[in-house]
Design a protein around this motif. Structure first.
Motif, PDB file in Angstrom:
ATOM      1  N   GLY A  61       0.806  -1.410   0.031  1.00 31.56           N
ATOM      2  CA  GLY A  61       0.220  -0.030  -0.215  1.00 31.56           C
ATOM      3  C   GLY A  61       0.733   1.333   0.118  1.00 31.56           C
ATOM      4  N   ILE A  62       2.117   1.296  -0.555  1.00 29.28           N
ATOM      5  CA  ILE A  62       2.885   2.288  -0.356  1.00 29.28           C
ATOM      6  C   ILE A  62       2.740   3.086  -1.871  1.00 29.28           C
ATOM      7  N   ASN A  63       2.779   4.520  -1.793  1.00 32.16           N
ATOM      8  CA  ASN A  63       2.106   5.514  -2.777  1.00 32.16           C
ATOM      9  C   ASN A  63       3.420   5.858  -3.316  1.00 32.16           C
ATOM     10  N   LEU A  64       3.751   5.763  -4.673  1.00 33.17           N
ATOM     11  CA  LEU A  64       4.951   6.169  -5.379  1.00 33.17           C
ATOM     12  C   LEU A  64       4.566   7.617  -5.650  1.00 33.17           C
ATOM     13  N   THR A  65       5.757   8.339  -5.446  1.00 34.32           N
ATOM     14  CA  THR A  65       5.650   9.764  -5.800  1.00 34.32           C
ATOM     15  C   THR A  65       6.416  10.164  -7.054  1.00 34.32           C
ATOM     16  N   ARG A  66       7.322   9.264  -7.368  1.00 37.58           N
ATOM     17  CA  ARG A  66       8.124   9.699  -8.553  1.00 37.58           C
ATOM     18  C   ARG A  66       8.891   8.258  -9.075  1.00 37.58           C
ATOM     19  N   LEU A  67       8.960   8.284 -10.576  1.00 38.01           N
ATOM     20  CA  LEU A  67       9.599   7.006 -10.971  1.00 38.01           C
ATOM     21  C   LEU A  67      10.442   7.810 -12.177  1.00 38.01           C
ATOM     22  N   ASP A  68      11.765   7.792 -12.299  1.00 39.48           N
ATOM     23  CA  ASP A  68      12.638   7.941 -13.207  1.00 39.48           C
ATOM     24  C   ASP A  68      13.265   6.775 -13.739  1.00 39.48           C
ATOM     25  N   ALA A  69      13.649   6.888 -14.804  1.00 43.57           N
ATOM     26  CA  ALA A  69      14.881   5.935 -15.465  1.00 43.57           C
ATOM     27  C   ALA A  69      15.818   6.582 -16.038  1.00 43.57           C
ATOM     28  N   ARG A  70      16.842   6.355 -15.828  1.00 51.68           N
ATOM     29  CA  ARG A  70      18.238   6.892 -16.282  1.00 51.68           C
ATOM     30  C   ARG A  70      19.131   5.759 -16.971  1.00 51.68           C
ATOM     31  N   LEU A 100      11.804   4.886   6.116  1.00 49.43           N
ATOM     32  CA  LEU A 100      12.455   3.550   6.150  1.00 49.43           C
ATOM     33  C   LEU A 100      12.220   3.064   7.573  1.00 49.43           C
ATOM     34  N   ALA A 101      12.154   3.808   8.569  1.00 46.48           N
ATOM     35  CA  ALA A 101      11.926   3.190   9.797  1.00 46.48           C
ATOM     36  C   ALA A 101      10.715   2.668  10.278  1.00 46.48           C
ATOM     37  N   GLU A 102       9.560   2.818   9.212  1.00 55.40           N
ATOM     38  CA  GLU A 102       8.276   2.366   9.408  1.00 55.40           C
ATOM     39  C   GLU A 102       8.479   0.996   8.755  1.00 55.40           C
ATOM     40  N   GLN A 103       7.422  -0.167   9.156  1.00 57.97           N
ATOM     41  CA  GLN A 103       7.834  -1.434   8.864  1.00 57.97           C
ATOM     42  C   GLN A 103       7.182  -1.599   7.354  1.00 57.97           C
ATOM     43  N   ARG A 104       6.361  -1.229   7.120  1.00 62.27           N
ATOM     44  CA  ARG A 104       5.891  -1.561   5.468  1.00 62.27           C
ATOM     45  C   ARG A 104       7.025  -1.094   4.689  1.00 62.27           C
ATOM     46  N   THR A 145       0.104   7.903   2.801  1.00 61.72           N
ATOM     47  CA  THR A 145      -1.157   7.165   2.679  1.00 61.72           C
ATOM     48  C   THR A 145      -0.839   5.815   3.387  1.00 61.72           C
ATOM     49  N   ILE A 146      -1.686   5.298   4.274  1.00 63.21           N
ATOM     50  CA  ILE A 146      -1.254   4.008   4.975  1.00 63.21           C
ATOM     51  C   ILE A 146      -2.493   3.016   4.665  1.00 63.21           C
ATOM     52  N   ALA A 147      -2.392   2.135   3.775  1.00 60.78           N
ATOM     53  CA  ALA A 147      -3.343   1.273   3.296  1.00 60.78           C
ATOM     54  C   ALA A 147      -3.707   0.470   4.509  1.00 60.78           C
ATOM     55  N   PRO A 148      -4.930  -0.105   4.559  1.00 62.71           N
ATOM     56  CA  PRO A 148      -5.664  -1.193   5.623  1.00 62.71           C
ATOM     57  C   PRO A 148      -4.566  -2.165   5.733  1.00 62.71           C
ATOM     58  N   ALA A 149      -4.219  -2.547   7.108  1.00 65.53           N
ATOM     59  CA  ALA A 149      -3.374  -3.570   7.334  1.00 65.53           C
ATOM     60  C   ALA A 149      -1.956  -3.459   7.024  1.00 65.53           C
ATOM     61  N   ALA A 183      -0.224  -0.683   8.708  1.00 62.79           N
ATOM     62  CA  ALA A 183       0.415   0.325   9.672  1.00 62.79           C
ATOM     63  C   ALA A 183       1.441  -0.622  10.653  1.00 62.79           C
ATOM     64  N   ASN A 184       2.374   0.045  11.163  1.00 62.32           N
ATOM     65  CA  ASN A 184       3.449  -0.680  12.103  1.00 62.32           C
ATOM     66  C   ASN A 184       2.801  -1.682  12.877  1.00 62.32           C
ATOM     67  N   ASP A 185       1.621  -1.495  13.652  1.00 61.00           N
ATOM     68  CA  ASP A 185       1.110  -2.316  14.459  1.00 61.00           C
ATOM     69  C   ASP A 185       0.818  -3.614  13.827  1.00 61.00           C
ATOM     70  N   ASP A 186       0.062  -3.457  12.491  1.00 63.02           N
ATOM     71  CA  ASP A 186      -0.335  -4.837  12.100  1.00 63.02           C
ATOM     72  C   ASP A 186       0.890  -5.546  11.604  1.00 63.02           C
ATOM     73  N   TYR A 187       2.212  -4.915  11.208  1.00 60.63           N
ATOM     74  CA  TYR A 187       3.361  -5.640  10.847  1.00 60.63           C
ATOM     75  C   TYR A 187       3.702  -6.357  12.197  1.00 60.63           C
ATOM     76  N   SER A 188       3.768  -5.669  13.277  1.00 55.74           N
ATOM     77  CA  SER A 188       4.302  -6.056  14.498  1.00 55.74           C
ATOM     78  C   SER A 188       3.503  -7.145  14.992  1.00 55.74           C
ATOM     79  N   ASN A 189       2.030  -7.202  14.890  1.00 54.93           N
ATOM     80  CA  ASN A 189       1.188  -8.214  15.500  1.00 54.93           C
ATOM     81  C   ASN A 189       1.432  -9.483  14.696  1.00 54.93           C
ATOM     82  N   ALA A 190       1.422  -9.312  13.382  1.00 54.23           N
ATOM     83  CA  ALA A 190       1.498 -10.322  12.538  1.00 54.23           C
ATOM     84  C   ALA A 190       3.023 -11.088  12.952  1.00 54.23           C
TER      85      ALA A 190
END
Ligand SMILES: O=C(O)C(=O)Cc1ccccc1
Length: 305
Positions: free
Chosen positions: A217-226, A245-249, A279-283, A285-292
């Protein structure tokens, strides 16, 4: 006192950006983007401020290429500046019809193309290293007019022919403050993470990378090819996406890119200048990853099933 090398000379948009990002650092101009980055790599500056993308012209390739190779540098902050231009001429020029040549950075010329066609249709455009380098060229008599940042008029004794010039209203440029790898800025909930990913040239390789982000559920904000430069047809992908990067997803997604790519370079996690919340998609969030993860650990330990 620590120093920030910025893409100069004095009076560039990048100087304005560096001023907005500096706390108590000394600002030192560098003639090119490569020179600003080289100053940090050589240890003569602690950080560099460089433009990275424009809402009209897109990526600043010199910055992307400069970050792709050489000692790794990491973005720790960004600035977003509204971009409208001033047209400065030599003081002896009194009529627009006398202007034969107009110099500026190619990004600036591209953003006033229509204005130049309407206002100075007979003038030739000349590429300069930066908008302020164009002002210097006018001062030296090498060109008749320059397309500059508004602040350049304070540094160079030139006549102001026009201000607020822009073909696209609301154009903006984003700038990065980069430094050698070190502690990352804290996550704020409105962050941007950047990586450079090199993949094998095979069907679906890019789609697989994007899928790793999409799954989480990670929203891309830029994509460039070089171009990767070694083999014609091979590309490096610059990916910017929401989150830190510190966020689990995000950590999980970057680890997946690392597994899948022939090489990954981390280019930073830092607060977004526009403060747009992640934007954090359902399931996702950090807690969802930690619980799983806690559940899997308990299953592995034979405590649950
Ligand atoms: O040349 C400058 O002033 C720069 O900082 C680069 C640039 C050029 C055009 C728009 C925004 C930034």
């Amino acid at each position: 006192m620590s120093t920030i090398a910025y893409f100069g000379p004095r009076g560039t948009f990048t100087e304005q950006a560096a001023r907005s990002l500096a706390t108590d650092q000394e600002l030192v101009p560098a003639d090119t983007i490569a020179a600003a980055l080289a100053a940090v790599r050589a240890g003569t500056a602690d950080a560099a401020c460089v433009p990275v993308e424009n809402s009209v012209e897109g990526p600043v390739n010199a910055t992307l290429d400069g970050l792709a190779t050489g000692m790794p540098l990491v973005a720790v902050a960004e600035a977003l500046l509204p971009v409208h231009f001033s047209i400065l001429t030599r003081p002896d020029i009194t009529e627009p019809a006398e202007i034969r040549t107009v110099a500026s950075h190619p990004h600036a010329l591209a953003q006033v193309r229509q204005w130049l066609a309407d206002t100075l249709p007979d003038a030739q455009t000349v590429a300069a290293a930066s908008t302020a380098a164009a002002a210097v060229a006018v001062q030296r008599g090498e060109c008749d007019a320059a397309v500059t940042a508004p602040v350049a008029a304070e540094h160079y004794p030139l006549r102001i022919l026009a201000t607020g010039v822009a073909d696209v209203l609301d154009a903006r440029t984003r700038f990065l403050l980069v430094r050698p790898p070190g502690p990352l800025p804290e996550p704020t909930g409105a962050d941007r993470t950047s990586v450079l990913a090199s993949t094998a040239n095979r069907p679906g390789a890019l789609a697989e990378l994007l899928t790793e982000l999409a799954f989480r559920g990670i929203n891309l904000t830029r994509l460039d090819a070089r171009p990767a430069r070694g083999n014609f047809g091979e590309y490096r992908f610059f990916l910017d996406f929401e989150g830190h990067l510190a966020e689990q997803r995000v950590g999980d997604a970057v680890a997946a890119l690392y597994r899948r790519c022939s090489s990954v370079r981390f280019l930073g996690s830092h607060p977004r200048a526009d403060r747009v919340a992640d934007t954090i998609a359902p399931a996702a969030a950090n807690d969802d990853y930690s619980n799983a993860a806690a559940w899997v650990a308990a299953v592995q330990a034979g405590e649950t099933a």
